[in-house]
Design an enzyme around this catalytic site. Structure first.
Site, mmCIF file in Angstrom:
data_model
loop_
_atom_site.group_PDB
_atom_site.id
_atom_site.type_symbol
_atom_site.label_atom_id
_atom_site.label_comp_id
_atom_site.label_asym_id
_atom_site.label_seq_id
_atom_site.Cartn_x
_atom_site.Cartn_y
_atom_site.Cartn_z
ATOM 1 N N ARG A 227 0.865 -1.175 0.000
ATOM 2 C CA ARG A 227 0.000 0.000 0.000
ATOM 3 C C ARG A 227 0.904 1.227 0.000
ATOM 4 O O ARG A 227 1.986 1.208 0.628
ATOM 5 C CB ARG A 227 -0.870 0.030 1.264
ATOM 6 N N GLU A 256 -3.884 7.524 -4.605
ATOM 7 C CA GLU A 256 -4.232 6.996 -5.933
ATOM 8 C C GLU A 256 -5.576 7.551 -6.398
ATOM 9 O O GLU A 256 -6.472 7.721 -5.567
ATOM 10 C CB GLU A 256 -4.304 5.464 -5.863
ATOM 11 N N HIS A 274 -1.350 0.506 -9.804
ATOM 12 C CA HIS A 274 -2.007 -0.434 -8.871
ATOM 13 C C HIS A 274 -2.692 -1.554 -9.654
ATOM 14 O O HIS A 274 -3.919 -1.685 -9.634
ATOM 15 C CB HIS A 274 -3.016 0.302 -7.973
HETATM 16 C C1 8YV Z 1 -7.051 -4.042 -6.019
HETATM 17 C C2 8YV Z 1 -5.702 -4.803 -3.943
HETATM 18 O O1 8YV Z 1 -6.765 -2.795 -5.604
HETATM 19 O O2 8YV Z 1 -6.352 -6.944 -3.247
HETATM 20 C C3 8YV Z 1 -5.972 -5.835 -2.912
HETATM 21 O O3 8YV Z 1 -5.773 -5.532 -1.734
HETATM 22 O O4 8YV Z 1 -5.108 -3.830 -3.687
HETATM 23 C C4 8YV Z 1 -6.141 -5.037 -5.350
HETATM 24 O O5 8YV Z 1 -6.229 -6.296 -5.717
HETATM 25 C C5 8YV Z 1 -8.533 -4.100 -5.927
HETATM 26 O O6 8YV Z 1 -8.982 -4.576 -4.715
HETATM 27 C C6 8YV Z 1 -9.244 -4.670 -7.089
HETATM 28 O O7 8YV Z 1 -10.629 -4.501 -6.966
#
Ligand code: 8YV
Length: 313
Positions: A227, A256, A274
């Site tokens: 993150r 972001e 991301h």
């Molecule tokens: C995507 C993520 O940002 O799984 C996570 O924690 O950061 C990612 O896979 C997102 O959740 C896709 O919808």
């Protein structure tokens, strides 16, 4: 067709959006629906980056569950959900391979300067002389910050590159054959590449700070697939600008999709939007799991993948 009403807290993959729209009445968060609509919302669905705080939950008296399409759920105020008796689910495991693949790809990209060399050929600079030498990845020293499911998938790939692997985590893991460092500064000091794959949230905010970057040193590279909050972005920009680290490859950022111009202008970075879990195959698997959790709850069945805090003790 069920008339169950749900609130979408953030953008979700098209697969999930299509399923949600065919099974439920879906309300968008922006603009916020009227209070009489909010009163009928039984579930919140969102991506890994969705911000779902107590203030939002407080507006939803009929809220029963939160289904996150992502492994990370640091945007969810889980304690507030638990206090309301609202379980939270996420989508672990199904994205391990993709995130580990992208971590390796980013490490190879910054080490071997792939985007920079691609640009070099496109700009026809090759006719003026060869591309500068880059950094060998195979056999180099790798530090992994966080050795959960994805950290271990990265280590497995790095082992095939004959990398010398060390890691840091809250405690040494008995079943992990790599060297443990209790202190992230010590880990950074002894490696060539430092890959960050620890959960986000208050507990890891700015874990990678100026001191860690100093320890990584002028020949070290930082890769972040965790993150944005885990890295002190201002300190990183300064380190990259002053070349007190060699380079960084980042998939995640503090704000972001806004990436600071100072970062975007630097030559010694590789930046991706991301997208670590962003393959059609994996986003479909994540979508299926997020939907399955929601449906299990509505059918009164056990949740498939509740977050650790919500698992039966
Ligand atoms: C995507 C993520 O940002 O799984 C996570 O924690 O950061 C990612 O896979 C997102 O959740 C896709 O919808």
């Amino acid at each position: 067709m069920s008339q169950t009403e749900i609130l979408l807290a953030s953008r979700v993959p098209p697969f999930l959006m299509a399923s949600l729209e065919s099974h439920f009445v879906v309300h968008q968060r922006d603009p916020m629906p009227a209070p009489e609509v909010l009163a009928r919302i039984r579930a919140i669905v969102g991506g890994g980056e969705a911000k779902i705080d107590k203030a939002l939950m407080d507006q939803l008296p009929a809220l029963e569950m939160i289904s996150i399409c992502g492994v990370g759920y640091d945007g969810v105020e889980v304690a507030a959900a638990i206090a309301r008796g609202v379980p939270v689910t996420h989508t672990p495991e199904v994205l391990n391979d993709d995130v580990a693949d992208l971590a390796m790809a980013l490490m190879l990209s910054i080490g071997r300067q792939l985007p920079q060399s691609d640009q070099f050929v496109r700009a026809n600079q090759w006719v003026n002389g060869p591309f500068p030498l880059s950094r060998k990845v195979s056999g180099a020293k790798l530090g992994i910050v966080g050795i959960g499911r994805i950290g271990q998938a990265i280590a497995k790939r790095a082992a095939a590159f004959d990398m010398q692997i060390s890691y840091t985590a809250r405690s040494a893991k008995a079943d992990i054959p790599y060297a443990y460092e209790s202190d992230v500064v010590q880990l950074a000091a002894k490696v060539d590449f430092l890959i960050v794959i620890t959960p986000g949230g208050a507990g890891t905010r700015h874990l990678i700070n100026a001191q860690v970057l100093k320890a990584l040193g002028a020949d070290g590279y930082l890769i972040n697939v965790a993150r944005g909050s885990v890295v002190d972005e201002a300190a990183l920009i300064e380190a990259l600008h002053n070349k007190t680290i060699a380079g960084a490859a980042l998939d995640v950022y503090v704000d972001e999709p806004r990436v600071p111009e100072a970062l975007r202008q630097l030559p010694n970075v590789v930046l991706t939007p991301h997208m670590a879990s962003g393959t059609a195959q994996t986003r479909k698997a994540m979508s299926d799991l997020a939907l399955a959790n929601l449906q299990a709850h509505l059918a009164g069945q056990a949740l498939l993948t509740p977050v650790p805090e919500c698992r039966a003790r």
